[in-house]
Design an enzyme around this catalytic site. Structure first.
Site, PDB file in Angstrom:
ATOM      1  N   ASP A   1       0.857  -1.194   0.000  1.00  0.00           N
ATOM      2  CA  ASP A   1       0.000   0.000   0.000  1.00  0.00           C
ATOM      3  C   ASP A   1       0.890   1.240   0.000  1.00  0.00           C
ATOM      4  OD1 ASP A   1      -2.000   1.888   0.208  1.00  0.00           O
ATOM      5  OD2 ASP A   1      -2.426   1.502   2.317  1.00  0.00           O
TER       6      ASP A   1
ATOM      7  N   ASN B   1      -1.719   3.099  12.934  1.00  0.00           N
ATOM      8  CA  ASN B   1      -3.015   2.448  13.135  1.00  0.00           C
ATOM      9  C   ASN B   1      -2.877   0.948  12.899  1.00  0.00           C
ATOM     10  OD1 ASN B   1      -6.025   2.407  13.363  1.00  0.00           O
ATOM     11  ND2 ASN B   1      -5.768   1.533  11.309  1.00  0.00           N
TER      12      ASN B   1
ATOM     13  N   GLN C   1      -2.809  -5.356   6.320  1.00  0.00           N
ATOM     14  CA  GLN C   1      -2.524  -4.291   7.279  1.00  0.00           C
ATOM     15  C   GLN C   1      -3.286  -4.533   8.594  1.00  0.00           C
ATOM     16  OE1 GLN C   1      -3.909  -1.357   4.471  1.00  0.00           O
ATOM     17  NE2 GLN C   1      -1.906  -0.372   4.354  1.00  0.00           N
TER      18      GLN C   1
ATOM     19  N   ASP D   1      -1.500   9.280  10.222  1.00  0.00           N
ATOM     20  CA  ASP D   1      -2.383   8.544   9.329  1.00  0.00           C
ATOM     21  C   ASP D   1      -3.603   8.024  10.094  1.00  0.00           C
ATOM     22  OD1 ASP D   1      -2.600   7.291   6.638  1.00  0.00           O
ATOM     23  OD2 ASP D   1      -2.514   5.422   7.777  1.00  0.00           O
TER      24      ASP D   1
ATOM     25  N   GLU E   1      -4.675  13.301   9.816  1.00  0.00           N
ATOM     26  CA  GLU E   1      -5.603  12.935   8.762  1.00  0.00           C
ATOM     27  C   GLU E   1      -6.873  12.474   9.459  1.00  0.00           C
ATOM     28  OE1 GLU E   1      -6.306   9.715   5.184  1.00  0.00           O
ATOM     29  OE2 GLU E   1      -5.428   9.116   7.070  1.00  0.00           O
TER      30      GLU E   1
HETATM   31  C1  NOJ Z   1      -4.579   6.906   4.576  1.00  0.00           C
HETATM   32  C2  NOJ Z   1      -3.529   7.072   3.522  1.00  0.00           C
HETATM   33  O1  NOJ Z   1      -3.579   8.386   3.038  1.00  0.00           O
HETATM   34  C3  NOJ Z   1      -3.805   6.022   2.470  1.00  0.00           C
HETATM   35  O2  NOJ Z   1      -2.993   6.220   1.351  1.00  0.00           O
HETATM   36  C4  NOJ Z   1      -3.595   4.655   3.081  1.00  0.00           C
HETATM   37  O3  NOJ Z   1      -3.963   3.660   2.154  1.00  0.00           O
HETATM   38  C5  NOJ Z   1      -4.444   4.474   4.339  1.00  0.00           C
HETATM   39  N1  NOJ Z   1      -4.403   5.626   5.205  1.00  0.00           N
HETATM   40  C6  NOJ Z   1      -3.975   3.286   5.122  1.00  0.00           C
HETATM   41  O4  NOJ Z   1      -2.753   3.594   5.771  1.00  0.00           O
END
Ligand code: NOJ
Ligand code: CA
Length: 551
Positions: A61, A103, A169, A201, A242
């Protein structure tokens, strides 16, 4: 002295090390390459970089799946290269912020590997387990259409584990004090290596209680604990969260006394900016600004247009969302996760230079700190053949050399955009640098002006009535200085009439051009805005308050 709050008026530039500049010809961007491009970034006028995840990762990711928090991914370099880089950035007055992804970890992280193998491992409770598939496993998925569940069976543990995002994840059990201790340790480590703070994040998920039912509560006190730790270690370090949440939750994140997070991305306003650009109607944007006006004096919003993810329109009404889809991403291939558009900014605006300038001028004058994304200063495009969000993550276009000068390798990590109006042959930094009229040089000039108008970061703003839904005007006041910004969201040339109400407001000095405005004898300004035109004015006569640009 409040002047020290550097983040109130920074210009932030976000980039991924892996797609920025490759120095050793293996097709993957690296810290050495980024270091060589620091002068470019410094010339552009940015003074804070936000690096997407660069720690060791299987890269399923784009690095948001970390397998070792204390290592730089070897493809990007070493910790030594990272420290060289933060040092070099500092020499140029550029701060470095990094993504903090706690997370979840990668399923390859040794914590998860130990946890799944041994139920008495001290890492078992770092994650969340269930014997049977919980009945809420089908709810709360972040990537609908791609992700199938939030609980997946691990054959080694013989149990199900929770994952808010992709199944590789696994979520960390962030309520576990030992996990919280690990998070603090990671923060402390990178603060010692020179970062100025963290883009955290998935913040709402980090502070939620996690369990086998979808019901949860947010543990906001955790935010204060993170904040305190950070500031005990480095006084002016910050957390930028975020958190795409409803406005009534904002103060829980900032803290009533400003004792929690210093910054949050303003997703609420972001979605209404796109609605305004798509529909020409600024009223919902004005309302969204009002709804997010409240914040502690020391806190700040981070504003952005596009980021590395899809443009999430999930918090617009169905009708508003439909209008943005129709205008900016009509094909199914341009849409993602039933809620967003995955294109880059320039193609969303049909590559129309006037609209790009309008969008950026608006971004730079919204209340808060602007965050821009690598390549947008050139008007880079996307490659919709690449899956999910990768379409808008292609390598930086430096020059007309093969692979845009990004790499000497035959095969870059992601293909460089080639051919057509957004191909590197047409859109690249080397050519734009030499052209005084290029978007790159326009961006450099607007950033310079943004630095000269600190009222935007510090001041109080009011929306000024223009008599037209499609002409949006805002005034900022700070320490006896005032600035007025006007944006015509429509394609039609429009004459507006405005009354600024005070003596000072009789003269408006145009900061971006020669046409100043003088009020008529009734104190009204008559301004003709061209199609998608914008103006930045300093309110007050020529030579007024010489400490601010007013000439
Ligand atoms: C938010 C991130 O901006 C995104 O790119 C990611 O896939 C998810 N969080 C998981 O970490
Ligand atoms: Ca490389």
């Amino acid at each position: 002295m409040i002047k020290d709050l550097w983040y109130k008026n920074a210009v932030v530039y976000c980039l991924n090390v892996g797609t920025f500049m490759d120095s050793n010809g293996d097709g993957i961007g690296d810290f050495e390459g980024l270091m060589r491009r620091l002068d470019y970034l410094s010339g552009l006028g940015v003074n804070c970089l936000w690096l997407m995840p660069f720690q060791k990762s299987p890269q399923r990711d784009d690095g948001y799946d970390i397998s070792d928090y204390y290592q730089v991914d070897p493809r990007y370099g070493t910790l030594g290269d990272f420290v060289d880089f933060t040092h070099e950035a500092k020499q140029r007055g550029i701060r470095v912020m990094m993504d903090l992804v706690i997370n979840h970890t990668s399923d390859q992280h040794p914590w998860f590997q130990a946890a799944r193998r041994d139920k008495s491992s001290r890492y078992r409770d770092y994650y969340l387990w269930a014997d049977k598939k919980p009945k809420d496993a089908q709810s709360g998925m972040v990537f609908p259409g791609v992700q199938k569940t939030t609980w997946t069976r691990d054959p080694i543990a013989g149990k199900y584990y929770f994952h808010r995002f992709y199944k590789f994840q696994p979520d960390l059990n962030t309520q576990n004090p030992e996990v919280q201790e690990e998070i603090r340790k990671i923060m402390g480590f990178y603060l010692e290596l020179g970062v100025c703070g963290f883009r955290m994040d998935a913040m709402p998920f980090v502070i939620q209680t996690k369990g086998t039912t979808a019901a949860h509560t947010e543990r906001y006190t955790m935010l204060r604990e993170f904040r305190e730790f950070l500031q005990w270690r480095v006084g002016d370090a910050i957390i930028l969260a975020e958190a795409n949440v409803e406005p009534d939750l904002n103060m829980h994140y900032f803290g009533d006394d400003g004792d929690r997070l210093q910054m949050m991305f303003n997703f609420w306003v972001n979605q209404r900016v796109f609605y305004a650009l798509a529909s020409g109607n600024s009223r919902p944007l004005a309302k969204a600004l009002e709804q997010t006006r409240n914040r502690p004096a020391t806190a700040q919003w981070a504003n952005f247009l596009r980021n590395h993810d899809e443009l999430d329109l999930g918090r617009l009404s169905d009708e508003e969302r439909q209008i943005v889809f129709e205008e900016m991403g009509p094909d199914k291939t341009m849409q993602l996760y039933d809620r967003g558009i995955r294109r880059r900014l320039a193609p969303m605006l049909d590559g129309d230079r006037r609209r790009l300038e309008l969008a950026y001028s608006l971004l730079f004058t919204l209340p808060g700190t602007p965050v821009i994304r690598y390549g947008d200063e050139l008007g880079m495009g996307d490659n919709l053949r690449l899956r999910e969000r990768n379409c808008a993550r292609t390598p930086m276009q430096w020059s007309t050399e093969p692979h845009a000068g990004f790499t000497r390798a035959d095969k870059p990590i992601l293909p460089v955009i080639t051919g057509g109006p957004y191909g590197y042959e047409q859109v690249n930094a080397a050519q734009q640098r030499r052209d005084p009229d290029s978007l790159l040089n326009w961006t450099e000039r607007i950033i310079r002006m943004r630095h000269e108008v600190p009222e935007i970061g510090w001041g109080d703003y009011s929306v000024v009535e223009t008599g037209h839904d499609h002409v949006f005007a805002m005034r900022y006041d700070w320490r006896n200085n005032s600035v007025l910004v006007v944006h015509n969201l429509g394609a039609a040339q429009t004459e507006i009439e405005m009354h600024l109400g005070d003596k000072l407001g009789r003269t408006l000095i145009n900061l971006l051009g020669d046409e100043h405005s003088h009020a008529d004898n009734k104190g009204r300004h008559h301004i003709v805005l061209e199609s998608y035109g914008y103006r930045w004015y300093r309110v007050g006569g020529l030579g007024y308050l010489l400490d601010r640009t007013s000439y």
